[in-house]
Design a protein around this motif. Structure first.
Motif, short mmCIF file in Angstrom:
data_model
loop_
_atom_site.label_atom_id
_atom_site.label_comp_id
_atom_site.label_asym_id
_atom_site.label_seq_id
_atom_site.Cartn_x
_atom_site.Cartn_y
_atom_site.Cartn_z
N ASN A 91 0.98 -1.08 -0.03
CA ASN A 91 -0.01 -0.07 -0.07
C ASN A 91 0.84 1.22 -0.04
O ASN A 91 1.73 1.49 1.03
N ARG A 92 1.16 1.85 -1.21
CA ARG A 92 1.91 3.01 -1.19
C ARG A 92 1.49 4.26 -0.48
O ARG A 92 2.28 4.79 0.24
N VAL A 93 0.25 4.53 -0.29
CA VAL A 93 -0.29 5.62 0.55
C VAL A 93 0.16 5.28 1.88
O VAL A 93 0.73 6.30 2.76
N ASP A 97 2.51 7.58 4.42
CA ASP A 97 2.04 8.04 5.75
C ASP A 97 2.98 7.60 7.13
O ASP A 97 3.40 8.33 7.70
N ILE A 98 3.42 6.18 6.82
CA ILE A 98 4.34 5.75 8.02
C ILE A 98 5.60 6.33 8.07
O ILE A 98 6.06 6.68 9.02
N ARG A 101 5.26 9.65 9.32
CA ARG A 101 5.33 9.80 10.68
C ARG A 101 6.44 9.31 11.37
O ARG A 101 6.95 10.12 12.46
N ARG A 102 7.27 8.41 11.10
CA ARG A 102 8.46 7.91 11.43
C ARG A 102 9.46 9.07 11.55
O ARG A 102 10.19 9.10 12.39
N CYS A 103 9.49 9.87 10.23
CA CYS A 103 10.58 10.85 10.10
C CYS A 103 10.09 12.04 11.26
O CYS A 103 10.93 12.52 12.10
N GLU A 131 0.29 -3.02 7.94
CA GLU A 131 -0.50 -2.06 7.21
C GLU A 131 0.02 -1.91 5.84
O GLU A 131 -0.60 -1.77 4.96
N ILE A 132 1.49 -1.84 5.77
CA ILE A 132 2.11 -1.26 4.44
C ILE A 132 1.88 -2.50 3.41
O ILE A 132 1.44 -2.46 2.18
#
Length: 177
Positions: A91-93, A97-98, A101-103, A131-132
């Motif tokens: 899932n590219r979206v 997003d992840i 968020r992590r950055c 999720e990815i």
């Protein structure tokens, strides 16, 4: 070659044995990377007795397609490699997003403001990967690819009779040194 009367199966077995012997000689110099793979290009020539001779081995050989023969061989190789590796859809979206968020979380952590929820980093990573990868985890380390995904690839090692025979002979030779 088969049409010209050559025993191509016997020639292939000799090439396979040559590749195995070569890899056994340098196995300690090939880095172990459990989540990666490498394609080696073996350049081989035959003499009048149809004995194969190794010219060179290329790690990560060129996959450029400059001739019709290049195109036939290398496009099949690329296709079979992707099928064998069987990369999971993702899932590219969710990935974007992840990563975002992590950055931003790393920036906050560097500034001394740890706002992380009460979840371990390992658990968070597993949740993020699920999720990815839409709950379809990749093949586990050491797990062989499904037989229907091997394309034109042929397993040479480990676990084949030729490999076990050569490994034993190689070990015996090293014991004499």
């Amino acid at each position: 070659l088969k049409v010209q009367g050559f025993d191509t199966r016997k020639m292939w077995i000799r090439i396979s044995d040559l590749c195995l012997k070569t890899l056994l000689c340098v196995e300690d110099d090939i880095p172990h990377q459990p989540n990666a793979f490498e394609v080696f290009g073996f350049d081989v020539i035959f003499d009048e007795q149809l004995s194969p001779w190794l010219i060179e081995v290329n790690s990560s050989p060129s996959l450029a397609r400059e001739t019709d023969l290049d195109t036939r061989i290398k496009e099949d190789l690329i296709y079979d490699t992707v099928i064998l590796v069987n990369p999971p859809a993702f899932n590219r979206v969710a990935l974007f997003d992840i990563c975002q968020r992590r950055c931003s979380q790393q920036c906050r952590d560097r500034n001394g403001k740890n706002l992380r929820k009460h979840i371990s980093e390992k658990d968070q990573l597993e949740n993020d990967l699920r999720e990815i990868l839409t709950n379809k985890l990749p093949r586990k380390y050491g797990e062989l690819p499904r037989a229907d995904l091997k394309g034109s690839y042929e397993r040479l090692a480990p676990g084949t009779p030729s490999f076990e025979r050569m490994k034993k002979a190689h070990s015996s030779y090293l014991d004499t040194l």
